[in-house]
Design an enzyme around this catalytic site. Structure first.
Site, PDB file in Angstrom:
ATOM      1  N   HIS A  72       1.400   3.203  -0.631  1.00  0.00           N
ATOM      2  CA  HIS A  72       2.134   4.309  -1.261  1.00  0.00           C
ATOM      3  C   HIS A  72       3.606   4.288  -0.830  1.00  0.00           C
ATOM      4  O   HIS A  72       4.512   4.441  -1.656  1.00  0.00           O
ATOM      5  CB  HIS A  72       1.549   5.668  -0.847  1.00  0.00           C
ATOM      6  CG  HIS A  72       0.194   5.956  -1.378  1.00  0.00           C
ATOM      7  ND1 HIS A  72      -0.806   6.466  -0.591  1.00  0.00           N
ATOM      8  CD2 HIS A  72      -0.338   5.823  -2.619  1.00  0.00           C
ATOM      9  CE1 HIS A  72      -1.892   6.643  -1.327  1.00  0.00           C
ATOM     10  NE2 HIS A  72      -1.635   6.246  -2.561  1.00  0.00           N
TER      11      HIS A  72
ATOM     12  N   LYS B  40     -11.831  17.532  -6.350  1.00  0.00           N
ATOM     13  CA  LYS B  40     -11.903  16.333  -5.524  1.00  0.00           C
ATOM     14  C   LYS B  40     -12.085  16.721  -4.058  1.00  0.00           C
ATOM     15  O   LYS B  40     -11.517  17.706  -3.603  1.00  0.00           O
ATOM     16  CB  LYS B  40     -10.590  15.564  -5.705  1.00  0.00           C
ATOM     17  CG  LYS B  40     -10.653  14.108  -5.418  1.00  0.00           C
ATOM     18  CD  LYS B  40      -9.308  13.484  -5.804  1.00  0.00           C
ATOM     19  CE  LYS B  40      -9.323  12.001  -5.582  1.00  0.00           C
ATOM     20  NZ  LYS B  40      -8.028  11.398  -5.868  1.00  0.00           N
TER      21      LYS B  40
ATOM     22  N   ARG C 230      -2.354  -1.262  -8.901  1.00  0.00           N
ATOM     23  CA  ARG C 230      -2.877  -2.449  -8.229  1.00  0.00           C
ATOM     24  C   ARG C 230      -3.561  -3.304  -9.284  1.00  0.00           C
ATOM     25  O   ARG C 230      -3.548  -2.951 -10.462  1.00  0.00           O
ATOM     26  CB  ARG C 230      -3.850  -2.016  -7.134  1.00  0.00           C
ATOM     27  CG  ARG C 230      -3.125  -1.354  -5.964  1.00  0.00           C
ATOM     28  CD  ARG C 230      -4.079  -0.705  -5.044  1.00  0.00           C
ATOM     29  NE  ARG C 230      -4.760   0.338  -5.812  1.00  0.00           N
ATOM     30  CZ  ARG C 230      -5.628   1.189  -5.332  1.00  0.00           C
ATOM     31  NH1 ARG C 230      -5.965   1.129  -4.095  1.00  0.00           N
ATOM     32  NH2 ARG C 230      -6.178   2.094  -6.084  1.00  0.00           N
TER      33      ARG C 230
ATOM     34  N   SER D 125      -6.739   4.668  -0.703  1.00  0.00           N
ATOM     35  CA  SER D 125      -6.949   5.873   0.105  1.00  0.00           C
ATOM     36  C   SER D 125      -8.430   6.131   0.346  1.00  0.00           C
ATOM     37  O   SER D 125      -8.821   6.548   1.441  1.00  0.00           O
ATOM     38  CB  SER D 125      -6.312   7.089  -0.571  1.00  0.00           C
ATOM     39  OG  SER D 125      -4.916   7.009  -0.515  1.00  0.00           O
TER      40      SER D 125
END
Length: 164
Positions: free
Chosen positions: A19, A43, A92, A130
Site C-alpha cells: 500500500h 467486513k 496486483r 492485507s
C-alpha cells in the site's frame, strides 16, 4: 486537462508495504492525493478505520501532498467533494483485476466525469495481501518485513488481535 487531484480508496486493514509503495508512487503523479479509508460495516476488521488512519498518517508524514481520511459513503461522492478528477486503484496480478475492473465500471457509471486509473503493484509486492497479514498476525508470525513500523507497533500494543 490533466487532473491534479486523485483519490486512492481502500480498507488498508492493515496497511502493508505494498500500500505504501502505491501511495508514494501515486503522490509523485498528482499535486494532491487523498488516501481514503472506506468504512465497510459488513467486513471483519483487525483495526478500526480511525486506527488505520493514524498508522497511515504517521507512515506518510513526509508526504506533504498526501491527506489521509476516513469516509463512510460512496467514493465518487468523496471525489466530487474534494474536486478529484481521478479515482486511483492499486492492482496486483490477475486476481485483483477482475474485482477492480467491476468496481471501476460501477464508479464510472455513477460519475462518468471522474476517471478511474489502475496503478500496478511493484513486483516485490505482488503477493502482499492485507488478508494474509491478518492471518499471520493471528498465528503470531513476525510481519515486520511486510508492513510499516507503525503497524508493527499497533499490533504489539493490541492485546487481542482477533478480528472485530
Amino acid at each position: 486537462m490533466i487532473p491534479s487531484v486523485a483519490v486512492l480508496p481502500g480498507s488498508f486493514d492493515p496497511p502493508t508495504n505494498g500500500h505504501i509503495d502505491i501511495i508514494r508512487r501515486a503522490s509523485s503523479l498528482f499535486e494532491k492525493l487523498y488516501v481514503v479509508i472506506g468504512v465497510n460495516k459488513s467486513k471483519k476488521h483487525l483495526f478500526q478505520p480511525e486506527e488505520i488512519c493514524g498508522m497511515l498518517r504517521e507512515t506518510l508524514e513526509d508526504k506533504k501532498n498526501v491527506e489521509v481520511s476516513v469516509w463512510d459513503g460512496l467514493i465518487v461522492d468523496f471525489a466530487k467533494k474534494h474536486n478529484a478528477g481521478v479515482i486511483l486503484r492499486g492492482v496486483r496480478p490477475l486476481a485483483d483485476f477482475s474485482y477492480e475492473f467491476e468496481l471501476a465500471e460501477t464508479n464510472m457509471k455513477i460519475c462518468p466525469e471522474i476517471e478511474v486509473v489502475f496503478l500496478p503493484a511493484s513486483s516485490e509486492y505482488f503477493f502482499t495481501r492485507s488478508s494474509s497479514i491478518r492471518e499471520m498476525i493471528s498465528f503470531g508470525v513476525d510481519i515486520s518485513a511486510l508492513v510499516p513500523p507503525a503497524v508493527v507497533r499497533a499490533v504489539k500494543m493490541q492485546k487481542n488481535c482477533q478480528l472485530r
